[in-house]
Enzyme design. Structure first.
Site, PDB file in Angstrom:
ATOM      1  N   ASN A  23       0.802  -1.225   0.000  1.00  0.00           N
ATOM      2  CA  ASN A  23       0.000   0.000   0.000  1.00  0.00           C
ATOM      3  C   ASN A  23       0.832   1.271   0.000  1.00  0.00           C
ATOM      4  O   ASN A  23       0.294   2.371  -0.196  1.00  0.00           O
ATOM      5  CB  ASN A  23      -0.994  -0.008   1.165  1.00  0.00           C
ATOM      6  CG  ASN A  23      -2.061  -1.080   0.957  1.00  0.00           C
ATOM      7  OD1 ASN A  23      -2.170  -1.657  -0.134  1.00  0.00           O
ATOM      8  ND2 ASN A  23      -2.808  -1.384   1.995  1.00  0.00           N
ATOM      9  N   CYS A 116     -16.140  -4.335  -4.148  1.00  0.00           N
ATOM     10  CA  CYS A 116     -15.401  -5.588  -3.982  1.00  0.00           C
ATOM     11  C   CYS A 116     -15.982  -6.279  -2.744  1.00  0.00           C
ATOM     12  O   CYS A 116     -16.944  -5.801  -2.155  1.00  0.00           O
ATOM     13  CB  CYS A 116     -13.908  -5.312  -3.814  1.00  0.00           C
ATOM     14  SG  CYS A 116     -13.532  -4.452  -2.295  1.00  0.00           S
ATOM     15  N   ASP A 304      -7.409  -3.516   8.077  1.00  0.00           N
ATOM     16  CA  ASP A 304      -6.738  -4.587   7.335  1.00  0.00           C
ATOM     17  C   ASP A 304      -6.219  -5.699   8.240  1.00  0.00           C
ATOM     18  O   ASP A 304      -5.754  -6.718   7.725  1.00  0.00           O
ATOM     19  CB  ASP A 304      -5.566  -4.018   6.522  1.00  0.00           C
ATOM     20  CG  ASP A 304      -6.054  -3.153   5.393  1.00  0.00           C
ATOM     21  OD1 ASP A 304      -5.223  -2.480   4.764  1.00  0.00           O
ATOM     22  OD2 ASP A 304      -7.275  -3.121   5.154  1.00  0.00           O
TER      23      ASP A 304
HETATM   24  C1  EPZ Z   1      -6.647   1.881   1.498  1.00  0.00           C
HETATM   25  O1  EPZ Z   1      -7.808   1.747   0.687  1.00  0.00           O
HETATM   26  C2  EPZ Z   1      -5.993   0.517   1.474  1.00  0.00           C
HETATM   27  N1  EPZ Z   1      -5.644   0.160   0.094  1.00  0.00           N
HETATM   28  C3  EPZ Z   1      -6.933  -0.545   2.046  1.00  0.00           C
HETATM   29  O2  EPZ Z   1      -6.203  -1.769   2.112  1.00  0.00           O
HETATM   30  C4  EPZ Z   1      -7.326  -0.132   3.458  1.00  0.00           C
HETATM   31  O3  EPZ Z   1      -8.259  -1.053   3.954  1.00  0.00           O
HETATM   32  C5  EPZ Z   1      -7.942   1.279   3.441  1.00  0.00           C
HETATM   33  O4  EPZ Z   1      -7.012   2.217   2.848  1.00  0.00           O
HETATM   34  C6  EPZ Z   1      -8.278   1.777   4.838  1.00  0.00           C
HETATM   35  O5  EPZ Z   1      -7.112   1.825   5.614  1.00  0.00           O
HETATM   36  C7  EPZ Z   1      -4.538   0.706  -0.461  1.00  0.00           C
HETATM   37  O6  EPZ Z   1      -3.843   1.495   0.164  1.00  0.00           O
HETATM   38  C8  EPZ Z   1      -4.218   0.283  -1.864  1.00  0.00           C
HETATM   39  P1  EPZ Z   1      -9.957   4.733   2.178  1.00  0.00           P
HETATM   40  P2  EPZ Z   1      -8.642   3.086   0.274  1.00  0.00           P
HETATM   41  O7  EPZ Z   1     -10.177   5.675   1.061  1.00  0.00           O
HETATM   42  O8  EPZ Z   1      -7.714   4.225   0.056  1.00  0.00           O
HETATM   43  C9  EPZ Z   1     -14.594   5.609   2.346  1.00  0.00           C
HETATM   44  C10 EPZ Z   1      -5.710  -4.023   1.697  1.00  0.00           C
HETATM   45  O9  EPZ Z   1      -6.205  -5.021   2.248  1.00  0.00           O
HETATM   46  N2  EPZ Z   1     -14.394   6.378   1.111  1.00  0.00           N
HETATM   47  O10 EPZ Z   1      -9.019   5.124   3.280  1.00  0.00           O
HETATM   48  O11 EPZ Z   1      -9.559   2.696  -0.820  1.00  0.00           O
HETATM   49  C11 EPZ Z   1     -14.370   4.119   2.158  1.00  0.00           C
HETATM   50  O12 EPZ Z   1     -15.550   3.500   1.668  1.00  0.00           O
HETATM   51  C12 EPZ Z   1      -6.620  -2.868   1.291  1.00  0.00           C
HETATM   52  O13 EPZ Z   1      -4.491  -3.856   1.469  1.00  0.00           O
HETATM   53  C13 EPZ Z   1     -15.448   7.150   0.635  1.00  0.00           C
HETATM   54  O14 EPZ Z   1     -16.545   7.167   1.198  1.00  0.00           O
HETATM   55  O15 EPZ Z   1      -9.483   3.328   1.596  1.00  0.00           O
HETATM   56  C14 EPZ Z   1     -14.027   3.675   3.564  1.00  0.00           C
HETATM   57  O16 EPZ Z   1     -15.216   3.535   4.317  1.00  0.00           O
HETATM   58  C15 EPZ Z   1      -8.091  -3.207   1.453  1.00  0.00           C
HETATM   59  N3  EPZ Z   1     -15.254   7.869  -0.500  1.00  0.00           N
HETATM   60  C16 EPZ Z   1     -13.254   4.875   4.133  1.00  0.00           C
HETATM   61  O17 EPZ Z   1     -13.588   5.992   3.297  1.00  0.00           O
HETATM   62  C17 EPZ Z   1     -14.043   7.890  -1.163  1.00  0.00           C
HETATM   63  O18 EPZ Z   1     -13.923   8.613  -2.181  1.00  0.00           O
HETATM   64  C18 EPZ Z   1     -11.732   4.707   4.095  1.00  0.00           C
HETATM   65  O19 EPZ Z   1     -11.380   4.321   2.787  1.00  0.00           O
HETATM   66  C19 EPZ Z   1     -12.989   7.116  -0.647  1.00  0.00           C
HETATM   67  C20 EPZ Z   1     -13.176   6.365   0.490  1.00  0.00           C
END
Ligand code: EPZ
Length: 417
Positions: A23, A116, A304
């Site tokens: 990540n 997903c 995670d």
């Molecule tokens: C990153 O995903 C990680 N992936 C995820 O790891 C990790 O679970 C997640 O951060 C939370 O820590 C990578 O770094 C590639 P977020 P990301 O935007 O950036 C909501 C793994 O297992 N949200 O921090 O997609 C979202 O639905 C993966 O390695 C919105 O509502 O996560 C969630 O509830 C899985 N709108 C929260 O924010 C948006 O535009 C945090 O998501 C973006 C996110």
């Protein structure tokens, strides 16, 4: 599809090494699009997700080589193109090319990421921020089409903490006119390492380690060389494997400072630690105590590691409440763990885990990356044999996990079919 055959009742013992952080590497690979020239990334493991991102960068015109842990990315001749559906649907982090392409070429077309197994995964925060920097965003036929002659710095308030939106917006803002300030920005170590990489390229970003990040636009960025930070989620997975074993396990090449809340929760469960600068030794107690967790943005308990922690709590001598506030639907592993005779009920986004004396091996199915890691840990501890199918999920984020775990006493065979 490959599966793991896991002989249970194995007590792990010894040292296990952590690879570079998936990540942290994914956004840095995209950041290389910002500068013409060849950047060099070290400590890069062999992961499906990194192959997918490399494929996407090649479609955009970059030259990507990856050999023996070192990745070179030459983005001299990139041209406008799009991040196609078949790649974005495989890996949501493909959205990371949006910011750099907008910043460098003034245009980007990225397939709208689908959901997903862990949730709907919206990108509204990314799009809102790009719009506030002056980009025109159109959604057409399942694609995000963003254009901007010149992005302009702006004050951007994220209504919730988002790793992806924080990093994508930072990358979009590096060439913007004036200063961009991100409020309620994410503070994950992967945000910090992306800031380090961009600043090394010549960007002017301040606020690392805080929720307010400022980016002052510059004219040029230059290719750089950087060693990637260790994967805190892989390290945490191995620590939890140690907590499920009777013998001491040492996790090497890790960053203990990124794992403080997990260490604290494992201490509450009765584990003892010996912590060095880049290693953590864990000794589990005779019986694991139940410990409640609520997942939160960093430095809170990481979502995670939620599935892996549930696997541990399924063998505790009480009842633990595990709440996921980040991805409320991230519990596909519960049904599979119950097939191993765990005793877990779901109440909305809370798993109520009643500890059992032992798990019993069975056939189970991996559904997403971290759920599959939880099933592997449970299979190692369970009595008898466990078969985990669809392990391509685990290969997305763990480099040869069976080789690493077998070296400390697990008995996992990969069956390719
Ligand atoms: C990153 O995903 C990680 N992936 C995820 O790891 C990790 O679970 C997640 O951060 C939370 O820590 C990578 O770094 C590639 P977020 P990301 O935007 O950036 C909501 C793994 O297992 N949200 O921090 O997609 C979202 O639905 C993966 O390695 C919105 O509502 O996560 C969630 O509830 C899985 N709108 C929260 O924010 C948006 O535009 C945090 O998501 C973006 C996110």
């Amino acid at each position: 599809m490959d599966k793991f055959i896991i002989e249970g009742n194995r007590n792990l013992r010894g040292s296990i090494s952590v690879s570079g952080s998936k990540n942290a590497i994914l956004p840095v690979m995209a950041a290389c699009l910002l500068s013409p020239g060849k950047s060099i990334l070290r400590n890069v493991p062999d992961l499906i997700d990194l192959k997918t991102m490399a494929h996407l960068l090649r479609i955009i015109g970059a030259r990507v080589e990856h050999f023996a842990g070192t990745m070179t990315i030459d983005a001299k001749d990139i041209c406008f193109s799009e991040a196609p559906y078949e790649l974005v649907s495989k890996m949501r982090a493909s959205i990371y090319v949006l910011g750099p392409l907008l910043a460098r070429l003034g245009e980007a077309r990225v397939s709208f990421p689908g959901g997903c197994a862990i949730g709907t995964r919206p990108v509204d925060l990314h799009l809102k921020a790009m719009g506030e920097l002056g980009a025109e965003i159109n959604l057409e036929h399942g694609y995000i089409h963003a254009t901007a002659a010149k992005l302009k710095g702006s004050d951007i308030y994220f209504e919730k903490s988002s790793v992806g939106a924080t990093i994508n917006t930072m990358m979009a803002a590096v060439y913007a006119e004036g200063t961009t300030t991100l409020h309620n920005a994410a503070m994950e170590p992967e945000v910090d390492s992306t800031i380090d990489f961009l600043n090394k390229m010549g960007a002017r970003i301040s606020g690392k380690g805080s929720t307010t990040i400022s980016i002052t636009g510059v004219e040029h960025l230059f290719p750089v060389e950087m060693t990637m930070i260790p994967d805190r989620i892989e390290a945490g997975t191995f620590l939890i494997a140690g907590a499920m074993s009777r013998n001491p396990v040492t996790v090497r090449n890790c960053a203990p400072q990124h794992l403080q809340v997990l260490i604290e929760k494992l201490r509450q469960a009765g584990c003892e630690f010996d912590i060095g600068t880049d290693s953590i030794s864990i000794q589990a107690p005779q019986t694991i105590k139940p410990v409640d967790i609520t997942t939160l943005p960093y430095p809170g308990f990481p979502t995670d590691l939620q599935a892996q922690f549930i696997a541990l709590m399924s063998l505790s001598d009480g009842t633990a409440f595990i709440e996921d506030t980040i991805f409320p639907d991230r519990f596909m592993h519960v049904a599979e763990l119950n097939r191993l005779q765990a005793n877990i009920q779901l109440d909305r986004n809370i798993a109520i885990v009643k500890g059992v004396p032992a798990l019993s091996g069975a056939e189970v199915m991996a559904t997403d990356l971290r759920a599959s890691a939880a099933l592997v840990l449970a299979g190692i501890a369970a009595e008898g044999r466990t078969t985990v199918s669809r392990i391509y999920h685990i290969d997305r984020g763990y480099d040869r996990i069976e080789t690493k775990l077998n070296a400390i006493g697990a008995r996992i065979t990969r069956e390719t079919s």
